[in-house]
Structure formats: structure tokens, C-alpha cells
Design an enzyme around this catalytic site. Structure first.
Site, mmCIF file in Angstrom:
data_model
loop_
_atom_site.group_PDB
_atom_site.id
_atom_site.type_symbol
_atom_site.label_atom_id
_atom_site.label_comp_id
_atom_site.label_asym_id
_atom_site.label_seq_id
_atom_site.Cartn_x
_atom_site.Cartn_y
_atom_site.Cartn_z
ATOM 1 N N GLU A 1 39.673 36.065 19.390
ATOM 2 C CA GLU A 1 41.262 35.971 19.266
ATOM 3 C C GLU A 1 41.680 36.211 19.969
ATOM 4 O O GLU A 1 41.666 35.864 20.647
ATOM 5 C CB GLU A 1 41.784 37.290 18.034
ATOM 6 N N TYR B 1 39.337 28.314 27.102
ATOM 7 C CA TYR B 1 38.286 28.674 25.152
ATOM 8 C C TYR B 1 38.255 26.487 25.254
ATOM 9 O O TYR B 1 37.215 26.458 24.776
ATOM 10 C CB TYR B 1 39.191 29.607 24.754
HETATM 11 C C1 LIG Z 1 41.661 33.805 30.843
HETATM 12 C C2 LIG Z 1 41.022 34.015 32.192
HETATM 13 C C3 LIG Z 1 40.295 34.977 32.128
HETATM 14 C C4 LIG Z 1 39.905 33.059 32.769
HETATM 15 O O1 LIG Z 1 39.468 33.308 33.949
HETATM 16 P P1 LIG Z 1 39.792 32.028 35.916
HETATM 17 O O2 LIG Z 1 38.280 32.860 35.290
HETATM 18 O O3 LIG Z 1 40.918 32.179 36.145
HETATM 19 O O4 LIG Z 1 39.511 31.304 34.761
HETATM 20 P P2 LIG Z 1 38.387 29.652 34.776
HETATM 21 O O5 LIG Z 1 38.340 29.202 36.201
HETATM 22 O O6 LIG Z 1 37.195 29.942 35.370
HETATM 23 O O7 LIG Z 1 38.395 28.575 33.866
HETATM 24 C C5 LIG Z 1 38.254 28.254 33.433
HETATM 25 C C6 LIG Z 1 39.164 26.221 32.859
HETATM 26 O O8 LIG Z 1 40.192 27.527 32.078
HETATM 27 C C7 LIG Z 1 41.523 26.870 31.901
HETATM 28 N N1 LIG Z 1 42.238 27.358 32.844
HETATM 29 C C8 LIG Z 1 42.326 28.731 32.862
HETATM 30 N N2 LIG Z 1 43.470 29.058 33.686
HETATM 31 C C9 LIG Z 1 44.129 28.108 33.302
HETATM 32 C C10 LIG Z 1 45.546 28.366 33.134
HETATM 33 N N3 LIG Z 1 46.342 30.051 34.564
HETATM 34 N N4 LIG Z 1 46.310 27.778 33.231
HETATM 35 C C11 LIG Z 1 45.495 26.301 32.757
HETATM 36 N N5 LIG Z 1 44.829 26.196 32.300
HETATM 37 C C12 LIG Z 1 43.454 27.147 32.786
HETATM 38 C C13 LIG Z 1 41.336 25.605 32.895
HETATM 39 O O9 LIG Z 1 40.883 24.535 32.001
HETATM 40 C C14 LIG Z 1 40.014 25.891 34.092
HETATM 41 O O10 LIG Z 1 39.202 25.393 34.242
HETATM 42 P P3 LIG Z 1 39.972 24.269 35.594
HETATM 43 O O11 LIG Z 1 40.397 25.076 37.046
HETATM 44 O O12 LIG Z 1 39.083 23.484 35.847
HETATM 45 O O13 LIG Z 1 41.182 23.245 35.678
HETATM 46 C C15 LIG Z 1 41.807 34.779 33.237
HETATM 47 O O14 LIG Z 1 43.421 34.342 33.519
HETATM 48 C C16 LIG Z 1 42.653 36.587 33.120
HETATM 49 O O15 LIG Z 1 41.369 36.999 32.842
HETATM 50 N N6 LIG Z 1 43.155 36.601 32.183
HETATM 51 C C17 LIG Z 1 44.265 37.637 32.546
HETATM 52 C C18 LIG Z 1 42.969 38.276 30.876
HETATM 53 C C19 LIG Z 1 43.716 37.424 29.305
HETATM 54 O O16 LIG Z 1 44.087 37.338 28.797
HETATM 55 N N7 LIG Z 1 42.069 37.358 29.002
HETATM 56 C C20 LIG Z 1 41.649 37.008 27.462
HETATM 57 C C21 LIG Z 1 42.143 37.157 26.662
HETATM 58 S S1 LIG Z 1 41.910 37.393 24.704
#
Ligand SMILES: CC(C)(COP(=O)(O)OP(=O)(O)OC[C@H]1O[C@@H](n2cnc3c(N)ncnc32)[C@H](O)[C@@H]1OP(=O)(O)O)[C@@H](O)C(=O)NCCC(=O)NCCS
Length: 172
Positions: free
Chosen positions: A131, A143
Site C-alpha cells: 500500500e 513500484y
Molecule cells: C521511494 C524511494 C524508496 C525510492 O528510492 P530511490 O533509491 O531514490 O529510487 P531509485 O533510484 O532506485 O529509483 C528507481 C526508479 O523509481 C522511480 N523514481 C524514484 N524516485 C523518483 C522520484 N523522486 N521521482 C520520479 N521517479 C522516481 C524512477 O522510475 C527511478 O528510475 P530512474 O532513476 O531510472 O528514473 C525513496 O524516494 C524514499 O526513501 N522515499 C521516502 C520513503 C518512502 O516514501 N517510502 C515508500 C513508502 S510506501
């Protein structure tokens, strides 16, 4: 607290050959334990307006269906991210994932989630469920990037702000 500059400094030294033996390579995924709680809480608190409590993490660590994995950069003891999930029969249920703000958009979240999915798949899981808040665009993008698709909207699921939850699923 781990700073982005610590690891960037490490990477720059490695590029210059100073630390050839410990040059950064692929991120490692290791199982977390109560000893990692403080580092995990630091990332959690930097990532969420309503972070999980220490007790919540300890409860998950004590549950045999629950798994906590950390992402660590080579040569670093402190994690830059974590994922918590349940493995319940055919389901991997993703409960929490967060990457330290200084290390986002480097593929670490994707790597960690991929690792969890593979961990479940190798143990007989057939699908993954989660979720996510409707407003959480980065997480939804991550996701979708890995093939999760919307299955249901749960209205006003997150209280007290009454934000909708998107339920997403990935079939293996
Ligand atoms: C969500 C989260 C875990 C993503 O981690 P991350 O290491 O930055 O993500 P990645 O670098 O592996 O990104 C993989 C893909 O996800 C998408 N993505 C990740 N962050 C993004 C952003 N800020 N905006 C748009 N797309 C995004 C992109 O498709 C990306 O691929 P690309 O870089 O080749 O375009 C991180 O933003 C986070 O910790 N957020 C706060 C906690 C949170 O909200 N967790 C989820 C709870 S449900």
C-alpha cells in the site's frame, strides 16, 4: 549520522586509486538486526512525517514472518537504506522501504526492492503486495518501474489526514 559527503569522498578517493582495494562496487543487501536499529531509525525519521517507532521495528524483528534487509555501500558499516517485508505463503507483503535522502535516485531503492522480490520468489512466493499513499509520487514511480499495478484504492486509509492508499500488486 551518515552523510552523503562521507561516501562521495570515499568514491572520489577510490576513483583516484587511493582505495583501490575497497573501491565501491555493487550495493550489498544484508539482514538487519536490533544492533542496526539506530541507523534504521535515522533513515526512517528522515523519510516519513509519521515514522515507525523503535518498538514497531523491534516487533517486526521478532516476528518470524517479517524480514528486515539493509542496503550498504561497499566498505561502509552504516546502511543507506532498508526494506521490511513479510513473507506469508504465496505473498511478499512490502511494509516499508526507505533510502537515506542523500543517496536517492541512484538505483538503491530499486535494487533493494528487487532483492526482496527475488528473496520471496526463491522461497515460493507468487506475488508481491503493498500500500502506498496516493501523494507519494517517487514511491509509486518506483513500484510501477518494477511492474507493480494498481489493484484498489482504499479511501481515507491513512489517518488522521484521511489520505487514500493505493493497493498495488506484482504477479511473479
Ligand atoms: C521511494 C524511494 C524508496 C525510492 O528510492 P530511490 O533509491 O531514490 O529510487 P531509485 O533510484 O532506485 O529509483 C528507481 C526508479 O523509481 C522511480 N523514481 C524514484 N524516485 C523518483 C522520484 N523522486 N521521482 C520520479 N521517479 C522516481 C524512477 O522510475 C527511478 O528510475 P530512474 O532513476 O531510472 O528514473 C525513496 O524516494 C524514499 O526513501 N522515499 C521516502 C520513503 C518512502 O516514501 N517510502 C515508500 C513508502 S510506501
Amino acid at each position: 549520522m551518515l552523510k552523503a559527503s562521507d561516501v562521495e569522498g570515499h568514491a572520489a578517493r577510490a576513483r583516484s586509486g587511493e582505495e583501490a582495494a575497497s573501491a565501491p562496487g555493487p550495493v550489498e543487501f544484508v539482514q538487519g538486526s536490533p544492533a542496526d536499529l539506530e541507523d534504521v531509525l535515522t533513515i526512517e525519521r528522515l523519510s516519513f512525517a509519521a515514522p515507525w517507532s523503535p518498538q514497531f521495528f523491534l516487533q517486526e524483528l521478532a516476528d518470524r514472518h517479517s524480514y528486515l534487509f539493509l542496503a550498504r555501500l561497499p566498505g561502509e558499516l552504516r546502511p543507506v537504506g532498508f526494506i521490511c517485508f513479510w513473507l506469508l505463503g504465496p505473498d511478499v507483503h512490502i511494509l516499508n522501504i526507505a533510502i537515506h535522502p542523500g543517496f536517492r535516485r541512484r538505483g538503491i531503492g530499486r535494487g533493494l526492492l528487487d532483492f526482496a522480490l527475488e528473496y520471496g520468489r526463491a522461497r515460493g512466493a507468487r506475488q508481491a503486495l503493498l500500500e502506498v499513499r496516493r501523494s507519494n509520487d517517487p514511491a509509486i514511480a518506483l513500484y510501477e518501474h518494477l511492474g507493480f499495478r494498481l489493484t484498489r484504492v482504499r479511501r481515507a486509509y491513512y489517518m488522521p489526514e484521511q489520505e487514500d492508499a493505493l493497493e498495488m500488486r506484482l504477479e511473479f
